[in-house]
Structure formats: structure tokens, C-alpha cells
Design a protein around this motif. Structure first.
Motif, short mmCIF file in Angstrom:
data_model
loop_
_atom_site.label_atom_id
_atom_site.label_comp_id
_atom_site.label_asym_id
_atom_site.label_seq_id
_atom_site.Cartn_x
_atom_site.Cartn_y
_atom_site.Cartn_z
N ASN A 189 -7.44 -5.24 6.90
CA ASN A 189 -6.65 -6.39 6.60
C ASN A 189 -4.98 -6.23 6.10
OD1 ASN A 189 -10.07 -7.49 5.31
ND2 ASN A 189 -9.75 -6.86 7.19
N ALA A 190 -4.67 -5.92 5.74
CA ALA A 190 -3.56 -6.17 5.23
C ALA A 190 -2.64 -5.71 6.58
CB ALA A 190 -3.10 -5.26 3.68
N ASP B 294 -4.06 -6.89 -5.72
CA ASP B 294 -4.21 -5.83 -5.05
C ASP B 294 -3.00 -5.94 -4.27
OD1 ASP B 294 -5.85 -4.34 -2.93
OD2 ASP B 294 -7.59 -6.02 -2.02
N GLY C 198 -14.03 -1.48 0.95
CA GLY C 198 -13.88 -2.49 0.73
C GLY C 198 -12.82 -2.24 0.78
N ARG D 219 -9.29 1.58 -8.04
CA ARG D 219 -9.73 -0.16 -7.24
C ARG D 219 -10.84 -0.72 -7.06
NH1 ARG D 219 -11.26 -2.90 -2.85
NH2 ARG D 219 -9.86 -5.12 -2.47
N TRP E 153 0.80 -1.04 0.03
CA TRP E 153 0.22 -0.45 0.40
C TRP E 153 0.75 1.17 0.08
CZ3 TRP E 153 -4.97 0.03 -1.21
CH2 TRP E 153 -5.68 -0.24 -1.19
N GLU F 18 -11.29 -1.71 4.55
CA GLU F 18 -11.56 -3.33 5.28
C GLU F 18 -10.03 -4.02 4.49
OE1 GLU F 18 -14.25 -6.41 6.58
OE2 GLU F 18 -14.94 -5.65 4.74
N ALA F 19 -10.08 -3.78 3.24
CA ALA F 19 -8.78 -4.38 2.15
C ALA F 19 -7.38 -4.32 2.59
CB ALA F 19 -9.26 -4.38 0.75
N PRO G 47 -1.36 -10.90 -1.37
CA PRO G 47 -2.35 -10.22 -1.81
C PRO G 47 -4.23 -10.87 -0.92
CG PRO G 47 -1.70 -9.71 -3.05
CD PRO G 47 -0.87 -10.83 -2.58
N SER H 295 -9.45 -6.59 11.68
CA SER H 295 -10.37 -6.67 10.82
C SER H 295 -11.56 -6.35 11.85
CB SER H 295 -9.94 -8.52 10.88
OG SER H 295 -9.96 -8.98 12.07
N LEU I 112 -7.00 -10.94 -2.10
CA LEU I 112 -8.02 -10.14 -3.07
C LEU I 112 -9.24 -12.20 -3.09
CD1 LEU I 112 -10.00 -8.70 -4.98
CD2 LEU I 112 -8.57 -9.12 -6.53
#
Length: 477
Positions: free
Chosen positions: A238-239, A329, A231, A304, A199, A234-235, A338, A243, A340
């Protein structure tokens, strides 16, 4: 992702007809035609035979609106073909999934005995909520029949459609989700495309390729209320190792150092003057269609999204298509790969359905290659097979676009995917988690950060809202 307002739109009666539970055939559909008018979505004879007893009956269906109008029309064409061939009448209506109250609205219809017979909804966003409300029929019989004919369904559907060993949604089509970069802008700066970015790398790349004087804005994502905003947030969390909930989907675990780190990073993009040149005008108030529109207008360097933007640029011969670099991702401090998973649309049969037999037959027809192909060609990458053997039923699915092999690999991932700190995705399907998404808790949290709230405080406030929502969903905290 893009839907339309108002929440419901009628599409009228699509023909005289009726249907029921026979497995649709895997007839190969030919050629390289890009037009659904050239595709004849024939109804297999075994399905026609199974529907014979239902001739003259009727049913209602809800369709989650696709970004492509032509794809919606291709779906209508397949439904009409089924209705005409089987001598039934099918009323199909569009549903705006991002209206916010869609679950409550449909639940009220089910409880009131006036729900449609069949609907398809995004499995990871809605199925657990409907199942927890007691609104869905067990459709294990259909999935068993389809598995015998078409092999395994996409991997993520086995998590989001199954509860206590029973299927409550029938995988319909896989929804491609991806990240998109302007490779020509990158080439102008001497930057070579990669398949995976962190990121932080992506942020810096977006800044490097931005040039407001040329209407080039690198960062094409909003944190305003939208499915895409949800989305992306949250992605990223999570990365970083955060969560919404524990792996079993029952306990809110949002307020963690990992989440605060992620929110701090993302908030900095929207508040630090250093990154202002890469933010498009009005991004703070974007809705779900905005990144689609701006990407297709050629003013964004990264976005994205579901593959709707990719599909639209291809089918409408937008020059953006040829200049698009697709990657899955981004990774973060807690991930080496990722996370994804993609999503799929799942057919659900509502409790109290007046014609469940016809609904099950129609679902089995629509997942087949003959019926799916016309929709897929109008929404390439957005609408892809959910079943193993349907992928091989037509060359379009396997080689119709350079991005398709990547999408197929995602459907066949060995799940779950794990983080360094013990999270496993997909986590168990949770009505609480899905309701949090529908309430836009994540985007509201980021709006607070953009307006000056400290990230740690915003995360704590969001956590409290999530606890309240989980309690309301019958998951006491």
C-alpha cells in the motif's frame, strides 16, 4: 499477533446469569493499579434493570484470544461479574482467529443453528465475510445507544462494521498496532530515533544495528504464513501505491507496477546476501508467535505487531520495554504519511442467536470502562477504548503509558488516508479482500519470490488467485 491451537478451546460456564440491551454506565474506575484483581467491574444499575426479565437464561460467547493470558482472565472476570449480577449463565470459549477455517467453521454453525449468541472478531479481517454470508444480525440499535452515551466510536470501525448504512458489529476495543525498534541498539550506533521512516530507511537501519555475534538481528519479520506477515506485506505494498482491490473493494487491482516494485524490494531483503546478517535464524519458518517470542527474548532490533509484544514486555517487566522506540509505521514512494489505521474488535450477534437480547446487553457492558479497564491493564496498548468518552473515563487510558496518546490519535484520524496515486484507506470493507487475507495469498506469493520466482511473475500468479477468491465471494471479476 498470537493465537492458540487448536482452533477452539472451552473455558466453561462462567457463572449463573443473564443480560440484554441497556447502555452500560460510564463510571470512572480509579487509580493506577496494574492488577485486574483491584478493579471492580461493577455492572451499572440500568443494565441490571434491563436484564431483569432475562434472569435465569443462558447464552454462549466466542472470544478472540488475546496474547496475554492475564488479559483473557480479566475478560473472564468481567463476564462472570455480569453473569453473577444479572443472574444469568454465560459460556465463553476462545477462538483461534488464525486457524484459516474460522469463517467456514462459524458459518457452518450459524447455518446449522448451533452458533453462539455473541462473538468479538477483528473488524477489518472478518466482519465483511460474515456479513456477506448472511450470518450477522443488524446491531444498529446498540451502536446508536452507545453513541448517545459514549460519543463517537473509533474512526476505522465506521468503515469495517457498517454495510448499507447499518451496523453489523459493535465496536468493542481498539487494537493498537505499531512498529517497534530497539533504541539502545540504535544509540550504540549513534542513530537517533525518528517518528516516521521510509521502508528503505528502516531496512538500512535494521542492517546497521545488526550484529549476529551478539545475537542482534535487526529485521524481525517473516513472510511465512502468519497474520503478522500478511499485515506487513500489505502495508508495504500500500505504501508503494499498490493494493489488493479498488477503493470500492470490488475489483482486484493487485497486478500493478507499484505492487511489483514493492514485492521486489521486500524479496530482496530475504534473498540478497547483503541483508543476511539482519535476518534471525529460522525466520523463513516463523509462525504468528515467533516475532513476539524473539522480540521479548531481546534478539530483534525491529518488529511490526499488534501491541501484544509491547504489553507483554511492560506487564512482565521485561527490560526490552524500557529500550523500545514506538513509531506508527513506514512510508513508501506513494505516501507522505503512514497509512496505519489500527483495528478494533467488534461484537457480532449471529443470526439465529438463542438469546440476542442478553448478548446485546453483555456487549454494552464489556465496552464500558469498568469492564474494559482490567483487560486493558493486562494488555496495555493492545486493548484500548473504542469509544471517545471511555478514553476519558479513567486516567489509565489517557496517561497510563507514553504510547497511549499516539494510539488515541489513530482512533480519531480523519479518514480516508490517501496515496499519491489515488488509493484511499480504509477501502470499502470487502469479503473478497478479507478472504484473500485468510487464504494467505500474500505470504505464499512472497515465499515464491524467496524461492526464486521473479517478482512480476509471483504478483501475476497471486492476482489470479485473488480473482478466483473474489468470484467465490460473490464479487465477479
Amino acid at each position: 499477533m498470537s493465537m492458540e491451537n487448536p482452533a477452539w478451546s472451552r473455558r466453561g460456564f462462567l457463572g449463573m446469569g443473564v443480560g440484554v440491551l441497556g447502555a452500560a454506565g460510564l463510571a470512572a474506575c480509579g487509580g493506577n493499579s496494574e492488577s485486574p484483581t483491584r478493579v471492580q467491574p461493577e455492572v451499572p444499575q440500568e443494565l441490571v434493570d434491563a436484564a431483569a426479565a432475562l434472569k435465569g437464561s443462558a447464552m454462549g460467547m466466542l472470544s478472540q484470544k488475546l496474547y496475554s493470558t492475564a488479559a483473557n482472565e480479566a475478560l473472564d472476570s468481567s463476564i462472570k461479574k455480569f453473569a453473577d449480577t444479572t443472574g444469568t449463565k454465560i459460556e465463553n470459549s476462545l477462538v483461534q482467529a488464525d486457524a484459516g477455517d474460522v469463517v467456514a467453521k462459524i458459518d457452518a454453525e450459524v447455518k446449522g443453528g448451533v452458533a453462539r449468541d455473541l462473538a468479538f472478531m477483528t473488524d477489518s479481517r472478518f466482519v465483511a465475510q460474515f456479513q456477506a454470508l448472511g450470518d450477522l444480525e443488524d446491531v444498529t440499535d446498540v451502536v446508536t445507544a452507545l453513541t448517545a452515551k459514549y460519543g463517537e466510536p473509533c474512526a476505522e470501525a465506521k468503515n469495517f462494521c457498517v454495510f448499507d448504512g447499518k451496523w453489523f458489529a459493535i465496536p468493542y476495543h481498539f487494537i493498537g498496532i505499531g512498529s517497534f525498534l530497539r533504541k539502545d541498539w540504535m544509540q550504540d550506533k549513534g542513530i537517533s530515533p525518528k517518528d516516521v521512516y521510509s521502508w528503505e530507511e528502516l531496512r538500512d537501519l535494521c542492517l546497521a544495528i545488526s550484529d549476529p555475534t551478539k545475537r542482534r538481528f535487526g529485521w524481525g519479520m517473516t513472510v511465512n504464513r502468519s497474520g503478522d506477515g500478511n499485515g506487513m506485506i500489505e502495508a508495504l505494498i500500500n505504501a508503494y501505491g499498490g493494493s489488493i482491490a479498488s477503493n470500492d473493494g470490488r475489483k482486484v487491482t493487485f497486478d500493478s507496477p507499484e505492487t511489483v516494485q514493492a514485492v521486489t524490494f521486500l524479496g530482496d531483503i530475504y534473498t540478497n546476501p547483503r541483508y543476511k546478517p539482519m535476518l534471525p535464524p529460522g525466520v523463513a519458518s516463523w509462525t504468528d508467535t515467533s516475532n513476539n517470542e524473539n522480540w521479548l527474548a531481546g534478539v530483534l532490533g525491529y518488529t511490526r505487531n499488534q501491541f501484544s509484544v509491547y504489553a507483554d514486555s511492560r506487564t512482565k517487566k521485561n527490560p526490552v520495554y524500557a529500550n523500545t522506540h514506538v513509531f506508527s509505521d513506514c512510508i513508501g514512494p506513494a505516501t507522505n504519511n503512514p497509512l496505519l489505521l489500527g483495528q478494533s474488535q467488534g461484537f457480532v450477534v449471529f443470526k439465529g442467536a438463542k438469546n440476542p437480547a442478553l448478548a446485546k446487553l453483555l456487549a454494552q457492558y464489556l465496552v464500558s470502562a469498568p469492564a474494559l479497564l482490567g483487560v486493558a491493564k493486562e494488555a496495555p496498548g493492545l486493548v484500548m477504548p473504542a469509544w471517545e468518552k471511555v478514553w476519558d473515563a479513567d486516567p489509565f487510558f489517557t496517561s497510563g503509558d507514553p504510547a497511549f496518546p499516539m494510539l488515541r490519535r489513530i482512533t480519531q484520524l480523519s479518514l480516508p488516508l490517501s496515496t499519491k496515486n489515488g488509493l484511499a484507506f480504509p477501502q470499502k470493507a470487502s469479503a473478497g479482500q478479507q478472504a484473500v487475507g485468510a487464504a494467505y495469498v500474500l505470504t505464499d506469493m512472497m515465499q515464491q519470490v524467496v524461492q526464486g520466482t521473479a517478482p512480476a511473475q509471483a504478483v501475476t500468479t497471486a492476482h489470479a488467485k485473488m480473482v478466483q477468491i473474489f468470484n467465490q465471494q460473490g464479487l465477479p471479476q
